[in-house]
Design a protein around this motif. Structure first.
Motif, PDB file in Angstrom:
ATOM      1  N   ILE A 160       6.556 -30.127  48.400  1.00 50.02           N
ATOM      2  CA  ILE A 160       7.731 -30.709  47.753  1.00 50.02           C
ATOM      3  C   ILE A 160       8.125 -31.973  48.511  1.00 50.02           C
ATOM      4  O   ILE A 160       8.351 -31.927  49.726  1.00 50.02           O
ATOM      5  N   CYS A 161       8.211 -33.085  47.800  1.00 49.45           N
ATOM      6  CA  CYS A 161       8.600 -34.353  48.421  1.00 49.45           C
ATOM      7  C   CYS A 161       9.939 -34.813  47.848  1.00 49.45           C
ATOM      8  O   CYS A 161      10.192 -34.660  46.653  1.00 49.45           O
ATOM      9  N   GLY A 162      10.770 -35.373  48.701  1.00 46.82           N
ATOM     10  CA  GLY A 162      12.071 -35.837  48.232  1.00 46.82           C
ATOM     11  C   GLY A 162      12.674 -36.850  49.179  1.00 46.82           C
ATOM     12  O   GLY A 162      12.110 -37.156  50.235  1.00 46.82           O
ATOM     13  N   ASP A 163      13.857 -37.351  48.795  1.00 46.01           N
ATOM     14  CA  ASP A 163      14.523 -38.336  49.647  1.00 46.01           C
ATOM     15  C   ASP A 163      16.043 -38.290  49.519  1.00 46.01           C
ATOM     16  O   ASP A 163      16.730 -39.175  50.028  1.00 46.01           O
ATOM     17  N   THR A 164      16.563 -37.259  48.840  1.00 45.94           N
ATOM     18  CA  THR A 164      18.005 -37.210  48.630  1.00 45.94           C
ATOM     19  C   THR A 164      18.472 -35.761  48.517  1.00 45.94           C
ATOM     20  O   THR A 164      17.664 -34.835  48.386  1.00 45.94           O
ATOM     21  N   TYR A 165      19.794 -35.572  48.569  1.00 45.05           N
ATOM     22  CA  TYR A 165      20.360 -34.224  48.534  1.00 45.05           C
ATOM     23  C   TYR A 165      20.045 -33.508  47.218  1.00 45.05           C
ATOM     24  O   TYR A 165      19.922 -32.282  47.195  1.00 45.05           O
ATOM     25  N   SER A 166      19.920 -34.262  46.128  1.00 42.03           N
ATOM     26  CA  SER A 166      19.641 -33.623  44.838  1.00 42.03           C
ATOM     27  C   SER A 166      18.234 -33.041  44.773  1.00 42.03           C
ATOM     28  O   SER A 166      17.899 -32.318  43.831  1.00 42.03           O
ATOM     29  N   ASP A 167      17.402 -33.332  45.786  1.00 46.07           N
ATOM     30  CA  ASP A 167      16.062 -32.744  45.842  1.00 46.07           C
ATOM     31  C   ASP A 167      16.052 -31.380  46.532  1.00 46.07           C
ATOM     32  O   ASP A 167      15.057 -30.653  46.456  1.00 46.07           O
ATOM     33  N   TRP A 182       5.772 -26.223  51.484  1.00 44.96           N
ATOM     34  CA  TRP A 182       5.879 -27.255  52.513  1.00 44.96           C
ATOM     35  C   TRP A 182       6.695 -28.418  51.961  1.00 44.96           C
ATOM     36  O   TRP A 182       6.782 -28.607  50.744  1.00 44.96           O
ATOM     37  N   ALA A 183       7.277 -29.190  52.851  1.00 44.25           N
ATOM     38  CA  ALA A 183       8.133 -30.293  52.400  1.00 44.25           C
ATOM     39  C   ALA A 183       7.929 -31.533  53.258  1.00 44.25           C
ATOM     40  O   ALA A 183       7.753 -31.436  54.475  1.00 44.25           O
ATOM     41  N   ILE A 184       7.950 -32.679  52.595  1.00 42.66           N
ATOM     42  CA  ILE A 184       8.013 -33.969  53.284  1.00 42.66           C
ATOM     43  C   ILE A 184       9.164 -34.747  52.652  1.00 42.66           C
ATOM     44  O   ILE A 184       9.154 -35.003  51.445  1.00 42.66           O
ATOM     45  N   PHE A 185      10.158 -35.099  53.455  1.00 40.21           N
ATOM     46  CA  PHE A 185      11.295 -35.869  52.962  1.00 40.21           C
ATOM     47  C   PHE A 185      11.352 -37.219  53.663  1.00 40.21           C
ATOM     48  O   PHE A 185      11.087 -37.322  54.861  1.00 40.21           O
ATOM     49  N   VAL A 186      11.682 -38.227  52.877  1.00 41.88           N
ATOM     50  CA  VAL A 186      11.840 -39.585  53.408  1.00 41.88           C
ATOM     51  C   VAL A 186      13.337 -39.856  53.553  1.00 41.88           C
ATOM     52  O   VAL A 186      14.052 -39.981  52.553  1.00 41.88           O
ATOM     53  N   SER A 203       8.492 -28.251  57.308  1.00 39.71           N
ATOM     54  CA  SER A 203       8.936 -29.538  56.779  1.00 39.71           C
ATOM     55  C   SER A 203       8.666 -30.662  57.768  1.00 39.71           C
ATOM     56  O   SER A 203       8.667 -30.464  58.986  1.00 39.71           O
ATOM     57  N   ILE A 204       8.434 -31.836  57.202  1.00 40.65           N
ATOM     58  CA  ILE A 204       8.231 -33.054  57.980  1.00 40.65           C
ATOM     59  C   ILE A 204       9.222 -34.090  57.464  1.00 40.65           C
ATOM     60  O   ILE A 204       9.368 -34.265  56.251  1.00 40.65           O
ATOM     61  N   ILE A 205       9.896 -34.764  58.376  1.00 43.27           N
ATOM     62  CA  ILE A 205      10.833 -35.824  58.010  1.00 43.27           C
ATOM     63  C   ILE A 205      10.240 -37.156  58.446  1.00 43.27           C
ATOM     64  O   ILE A 205       9.870 -37.327  59.616  1.00 43.27           O
ATOM     65  N   VAL A 206      10.133 -38.090  57.513  1.00 48.02           N
ATOM     66  CA  VAL A 206       9.649 -39.433  57.834  1.00 48.02           C
ATOM     67  C   VAL A 206      10.719 -40.441  57.420  1.00 48.02           C
ATOM     68  O   VAL A 206      11.576 -40.149  56.589  1.00 48.02           O
ATOM     69  N   THR A 207      10.658 -41.616  58.003  1.00 48.39           N
ATOM     70  CA  THR A 207      11.736 -42.586  57.785  1.00 48.39           C
ATOM     71  C   THR A 207      11.414 -43.649  56.752  1.00 48.39           C
ATOM     72  O   THR A 207      12.317 -44.359  56.304  1.00 48.39           O
TER      73      THR A 207
END
Length: 222
Positions: A160-167, A182-186, A203-207
């Protein structure tokens, strides 16, 4: 769709928070919307279109996400990532939109408003057996797509990929179907990153989006 370089029938495209999608046969399929609610959304869009034609408010259709009429919801910007709109003016516009929505839906039966700080999302409600009326979120989309496409999401792995709270609801629903999620969020938002980690330990957080693209490119070759 017109600019996609993906091979045909390799990707199913969903939009409007997953409320609509195009299947491998090129057929558009949608989450059902009550006719009365659709009429309300059409009326809202007419009022908002008239509003952003006013020179005072026109700028909000030209910044960030602009004014987008989607299936089951409408998005209108109140700020952009550069903060080009003074905060008091941005908040005043948010309150103006809330007034327009309230005038159309005084009993709060048809619409829910989500404010991301940049965008105002006005979403048609759906019925929920446990909580009553609620906005359609991306968790509902996961359930809808899983059912209609027979994805069998109780079997992982899922990314699951996302970048905001609505994700977050999308991630919660997928995680509820299997721990092999698994998750990757920008994001550079530490609070959002914390929420993601609380929902999914894998989960992985990238900028930056480019980092996500690099990871996906690598995974495609594994």
């Amino acid at each position: 769709m017109d600019v996609s370089i993906n091979p045909e029938k390799s990707v199913i495209y969903a939009a409007s928070k997953g409320r609509e999608f195009i299947d491998f046969n090129g057929k558009r399929r949608t989450y059902p919307i009550d006719k009365q609610k659709q009429n309300q959304l059409d009326n809202l869009n007419k009022k908002l279109l008239s509003l952003v034609k006013d020179p005072v408010f026109e700028k909000f259709s030209l910044i960030g996400s602009g004014f987008q009429r989607k299936f089951g919801q409408t998005t209108i910007a109140r700020q952009d990532i550069n903060g080009s709109i003074p905060e008091d003016e941005s908040y005043n516009f948010l309150n103006k939109i809330k007034t327009v929505v309230s005038d159309l839906d005084p009993e709060n039966q048809n619409f829910r408003i989500e404010d991301t700080g940049l965008d105002i999302e006005i979403i048609l409600t759906i019925g929920d057996s446990q909580s009553g009326l609620k906005d359609f979120d991306k968790g509902d989309a996961v359930k809808f797509l899983d059912e209609k496409l027979r994805l069998g999401m109780t079997n992982g792995p899922h990314l699951i990929c996302g970048d905001t709270y609505s994700d977050i609801p999308m991630l919660k629903t997928a995680k509820g179907k299997t721990d092999d999620t698994w998750a990757i969020f920008v994001t550079k938002d530490h609070k959002l990153a914390g929420k993601v980690r609380n929902v999914c330990s894998n989960s992985i957080i990238v900028t930056e989006p480019d980092i996500l693209i690099t990871i996906l490119n690598f995974l495609s070759k594994v």
